[in-house]
Design a protein around this motif. Sequence first.
Motif, PDB file in Angstrom:
ATOM      1  N   GLY A  55      -0.176   0.301 -29.629  1.00 25.18           N
ATOM      2  CA  GLY A  55      -0.008   1.745 -29.534  1.00 25.18           C
ATOM      3  C   GLY A  55      -1.178   2.560 -29.996  1.00 25.18           C
ATOM      4  O   GLY A  55      -1.049   3.751 -30.244  1.00 25.18           O
ATOM      5  N   SER A  56      -2.351   1.947 -30.130  1.00 25.75           N
ATOM      6  CA  SER A  56      -3.524   2.672 -30.609  1.00 25.75           C
ATOM      7  C   SER A  56      -4.528   2.888 -29.485  1.00 25.75           C
ATOM      8  O   SER A  56      -5.726   2.818 -29.695  1.00 25.75           O
ATOM      9  N   LEU A  87      -3.040   1.908 -36.398  1.00 31.97           N
ATOM     10  CA  LEU A  87      -2.001   2.897 -36.644  1.00 31.97           C
ATOM     11  C   LEU A  87      -0.710   2.236 -37.112  1.00 31.97           C
ATOM     12  O   LEU A  87      -0.368   1.138 -36.691  1.00 31.97           O
ATOM     13  N   GLY A 117       2.346   6.540 -36.137  1.00 34.20           N
ATOM     14  CA  GLY A 117       1.167   7.067 -35.471  1.00 34.20           C
ATOM     15  C   GLY A 117       0.105   7.579 -36.417  1.00 34.20           C
ATOM     16  O   GLY A 117      -0.759   8.362 -36.023  1.00 34.20           O
ATOM     17  N   ARG A 118       0.135   7.143 -37.674  1.00 36.71           N
ATOM     18  CA  ARG A 118      -0.865   7.554 -38.654  1.00 36.71           C
ATOM     19  C   ARG A 118      -1.643   6.324 -39.106  1.00 36.71           C
ATOM     20  O   ARG A 118      -1.228   5.186 -38.884  1.00 36.71           O
TER      21      ARG A 118
END
Length: 442
Positions: free
Chosen positions: A325-326, A337, A341-342
Amino acid sequence: MANTLHRLTATEIKAARPGANLNDGGGLFYRADKTPGSGQWKLRFTSHDADFIARQAAKGSATRQRDMGLGTFPAITLAAARAKAAPLRASVDAGRDPIEDARREAEAAAQKAADAAQVRTAQEMTFGRYADEHFLPAMLPRFSNAAHIQQWRTTFATHAVKLRDIPLAEITREDVLSVLRPIWETKNVTASRSRERIERLFSHAIQNGQFRGDNPVAWSQFDHTLAPPKKLTHGHHTSIPHEKLADLMAVIRARQGGGVTALMLEWITLAACRTGEARFAVWDEIDLDQRVWSIPAARMKMRRDHVVPITERMVAILDEAKRHGSARVGSGGYVFLNDKGRHLSEMAALMFMRRLAGYEEFTVHGLRATFKGWAATATEFPRELIEEQLAHQLPAVERAYMRGSAVERRRPMMEAWASYCAGENASIDTLNVVSMSSGRGR
């Protein structure tokens, strides 16, 4: 007018059927609720207020009739409702709108309160305002470590949140104690560092004329109230012997399908970089055409740009990170991530290591020492290349000779390191290794 007023009796009000709408005259109405013996009073009138008429026109309505609530029965009796309606009816007869008058009075009162609050805010320097506007802007530029900067911000935004709205000049030892005591025993390191940082804020404020008197956070204020701070150990980071590294890497790779932390941990190992450099790595720093990772000076301990050669295995890690997902390549997104999402937390990699059976005693930072030990004792790679890969400060003579990052001269070394981490017996002799010292004197 007398014949049109006071049409109802208290008996009629009490006996009104649910939903009945009774007219007492002069615009005073009573509407019975579903609950027997209860209902609503209202004054119905025609408004001549210019603001109200303009708002109605803007909505495309010509209606000027309004209903103003006067309370509920039986709390408001018939006599009380008539008493409340009388002055309002007189106001309407004079061309006013009591609903608009009440609205304007409320707005004026709210504005007056807001103006007063703004004046007080301007006059009072709160703890939070001083931290955000004066102290932190003066302190944070001194730090190069992003994690260190975040820790300082967290102290004043989270740990000292109880103090933020208190005027700085009014803060006492007891106020500070209310912040420290709840976490002093359970989170002693955090509490001790918070006290030290808050003490420094007050020292700053005293020297800048924003606080008068003794520092309310000095340790002498608490040394007979709180237990002595636990001493922090600052020894060398425990590093795994390089002979055991391949086994560790096999364990880490086996867990990479379930999360990004394992990927980042292997990346840190292969790049021999610091945790913070990997945590905040962004896709814009990755050049897959040139196979390099360019870390800006702002994230480096030595405050100078650093270039890391990307090996074949590191390319595979990047591909896997995208699948997690990065994949915001080129958008400035973080490479590694978490599920929200951080970027990963400061402790993510270390806690991952501590959960690996047989490797609990080793640290992430110690992997840099593992790389150095392998390169210095098991290979013939020049010391200059090893130190350059670790982004250490070289002596002046060597620094002048290097003339910048020797990234391509380091690439064979890092490919050999990647092979070693994978448990492969890379032949150092077959690599095109050129000692930097062999060139001196030419």
